[in-house]
Design an enzyme around this catalytic site. Structure first.
Site, PDB file in Angstrom:
ATOM      1  N   LYS B  86       0.815  -1.246   0.027  1.00  0.00           N
ATOM      2  CA  LYS B  86       0.228  -0.099  -0.042  1.00  0.00           C
ATOM      3  C   LYS B  86       1.057   1.396   0.051  1.00  0.00           C
ATOM      4  CE  LYS B  86      -3.971   1.876   2.598  1.00  0.00           C
ATOM      5  NZ  LYS B  86      -4.672   1.414   4.022  1.00  0.00           N
ATOM      6  N   SER B 161      -9.463   1.379   3.149  1.00  0.00           N
ATOM      7  CA  SER B 161      -8.449   2.114   2.156  1.00  0.00           C
ATOM      8  C   SER B 161      -7.441   1.425   1.551  1.00  0.00           C
ATOM      9  CB  SER B 161      -7.956   3.252   3.338  1.00  0.00           C
ATOM     10  OG  SER B 161      -6.938   2.406   3.775  1.00  0.00           O
ATOM     11  N   SER B 185      -9.612  -1.357   6.971  1.00  0.00           N
ATOM     12  CA  SER B 185      -9.191  -1.226   5.777  1.00  0.00           C
ATOM     13  C   SER B 185      -8.178  -2.281   5.037  1.00  0.00           C
ATOM     14  CB  SER B 185      -8.218   0.218   5.677  1.00  0.00           C
ATOM     15  OG  SER B 185      -9.042   1.441   5.784  1.00  0.00           O
TER      16      SER B 185
END
Lengths: 70, 481
Positions: B86, B161, B185
């Site tokens: 990420k 996310s 997330s």
């Protein structure tokens, strides 16, 4: 303390640059949260310090052996 | 589809557990594997799963892995395996944007501890995965880098996310990605994209070098296509790190070694309090079927209630708002126009909470942590759906659940955020199909530092069901560009 005027006063006191339209939009959201938080004063937290970390650990807890299976 | 295409697709969807032995025996070269994955990343560019693709670095690392393995220096199960991170996990010399305009040109001078550990394990970095701006949202509809699309339906969100991580893993763009989970997330995008997402116990994996959303709620964790692969990746990223004191004092068990332990006789609590009863009909049907499967595996299922779920949810909200506002305080003052509208509004709202409100929320957290610990004395795991509804469409602000309109931002983390609040380990594993053929997830939660049991239950369920074998339609992805 979560009407639009209250929020505008807080924003002014702390130098936050936020337009009034946003404050109007946020007022009900913040009011609901503040009411929830106000109710928490009555929860039995007198023996609890703030948690600050996600969990307390020191290895796998007793009984952690998963599987109470034979 | 040609035989060559079949072979390429099989390679793209192979697990780490399958690829590792092939790489070790040199039946498969990491160079060929990374080329196959890079070709696929190019082909599925329209998903917008990556902010940066590190193709040159990946080729170098793959070639280096091949040389080491040929010389008899095999490092372990991640050696030569393509992984993504990420894009808020620091990578030395590689731009790390946090999905923001503010960090659009930020090139860290140090690796995050997780990056270092994956590098030392021999993993090949293929790219930096897309995310909701600063990880503060659930859609990965990013105003600066564009929306990431769900491989199961390109008009649908992948969740957030860590939406880029989930979309990448689901589409066969590498078998693993590392995300972060502050309110769900990792788990919620995993559920919406039909893959596995593991949020370990708070303090299990180092947060050093991971751009924070909320310090006391952030958890890094893997997204993979199988529970076994989640165990393999967790093994490499877990453990004490002096740079993150919350990780100290832990022993790291052999997660793969305990994966196949029998679950017969285990007690699982099904969360049935009013807070956990609010879900769409298709989610309820899939969840009840999943509970039935657990029963048939010999798990002793009982109904339990989460203590003070509504209070926990509100306290968690106060904590994330306060901590996130503090992280961003200077930029909110100096350059608020550089945030997207939704992230800026969330951050600015956090500035209105008082210190006493924040501390009250943290004291309530301590109380509820104790109460949940009591609940987990009689149950080894708890279960609930991961997300109350299937993936909404991109741009949709609200969804209808049982006739009532609810805001996407409020509903998506309903069943996940309490486990950031308590810090307990939780995994999402595919458990069925909802409206429009979109994937659904089963969430399994365990005791602190007992990921082994969480993984064992999830693995037993996964192996007894077909959901992990489903693949998104190759045609569902939009064309490149």
């Amino acid at each position: 303390m979560s009407g639009t005027d209250d929020l505008a006063a807080i924003a002014g006191a702390f130098g936050l640059r936020i337009d009034r339209a946003s404050l109007e939009q946020w007022a009900p959201i913040l009011r609901a949260l503040f009411e929830d938080l106000a109710r928490m004063i009555d929860l039995p937290t007198e023996d609890h310090e703030p948690a600050f970390v996600g969990t307390r650990h020191g290895g796998v807890p007793s009984g952690g052996a998963p599987l109470s299976a034979p | 589809m040609s035989r060559l295409s079949h072979a390429a697709e099989a390679l793209a969807y192979a697990s780490i557990a399958d690829l590792g032995p092939q790489i070790r025996s040199r039946a498969l070269s990491p160079v060929d594997l990374v080329e196959a994955v890079l070709a696929r990343i190019d082909r599925f560019d329209g998903l917008n799963a990556f902010i940066t693709v590190t193709a040159d670095l990946a080729r170098e690392q793959a070639a280096s892995s091949a040389r080491e393995i040929a010389a008899g220096r095999y490092r372990g199960p991640l050696h030569g395996i393509p992984v993504s991170l990420k894009d808020l996990i620091s990578t030395r010399g590689i731009r790390t944007t946090s999905g923001s305009r503010i960090h659009a040109e930020h090139v860290p001078t140090h690796d995050a501890t997780i990056t270092t550990r994956l590098r030392e394990a021999g993993a090949v970095l293929i790219g930096k995965a897309a995310l909701h701006e600063f990880a503060y949202g659930v859609t990965t509809d990013n105003p600066h880098y564009g929306p990431t699309r769900n491989p199961w339906g390109p008009d649908r969100i992948p969740g957030g996310s860590s939406g880029g991580s989930a979309a990448a893993v689901a589409a066969g763009l590498g078998p693993a990605s590392i995300g972060t989970d502050t309110g769900g997330s990792v788990r919620l995008p995993a559920a919406l994209c039909g893959v596995v997402g593991l949020k370990p116990t708070y303090g299990r994996a180092s947060r050093h070098g991971v751009f924070p959303l909320a310090w006391t709620l952030d958890h890094p964790g893997p997204l993979t296509r199988s529970v076994e692969d989640a165990a393999i990746v967790l093994q490499e990223i877990a453990g004490p790190d002096p740079e993150d004191p919350t990780t100290l004092g832990q022993d790291v068990p052999d997660f793969s070694g305990t994966l196949r332990r029998p679950v017969r006789g285990l007690r699982a609590g099904v969360l049935t309090d009013p807070y956990h009863e609010d879900m769409a009909d298709d989610v309820r049907a899939a969840f009840e079927e999943a509970v039935g499967m657990l029963r048939s595996l010999g798990v002793q299922v009982e109904r339990v209630r989460f203590p003070r779920a509504a209070e926990a949810s509100a306290a968690q909200t106060a904590i994330i708002m306060s901590e996130a506002a503090s992280v961003h305080e200077r930029w909110l003052r100096d350059r608020p126009e550089d945030y997207g509208a939704d992230t800026r509004a969330r951050l600015q709202r956090g500035q209105f909470l008082s210190a006493t409100q924040y501390l009250r929320a943290q004291r309530v957290r301590a109380l509820i942590q104790d109460e949940v610990r009591s609940l987990l004395r009689s149950c080894a795991v708890l279960v609930c759906p991961t997300v109350p509804c299937p993936a909404p469409r991109i741009g949709e602000d609200a969804v209808v659940i049982r006739g009532a309109g609810v805001k996407v931002v409020d509903v998506m983390t309903r069943f996940t955020r309490l486990w950031n609040f308590t810090g307990l380990p939780a995994i999402s594993v595919p458990c069925g199909v909802g409206t429009g053929g979109m994937p659904l997830g089963l969430e399994v939660i365990g005791r602190a530092m007992d990921e082994a049991t969480v993984l064992a239950v999830a693995y037993a369920y996964e192996q007894a069901t077909p959901w992990h074998t489903r693949r998104p339609p190759e045609s569902a992805s939009p064309p490149p560009g």
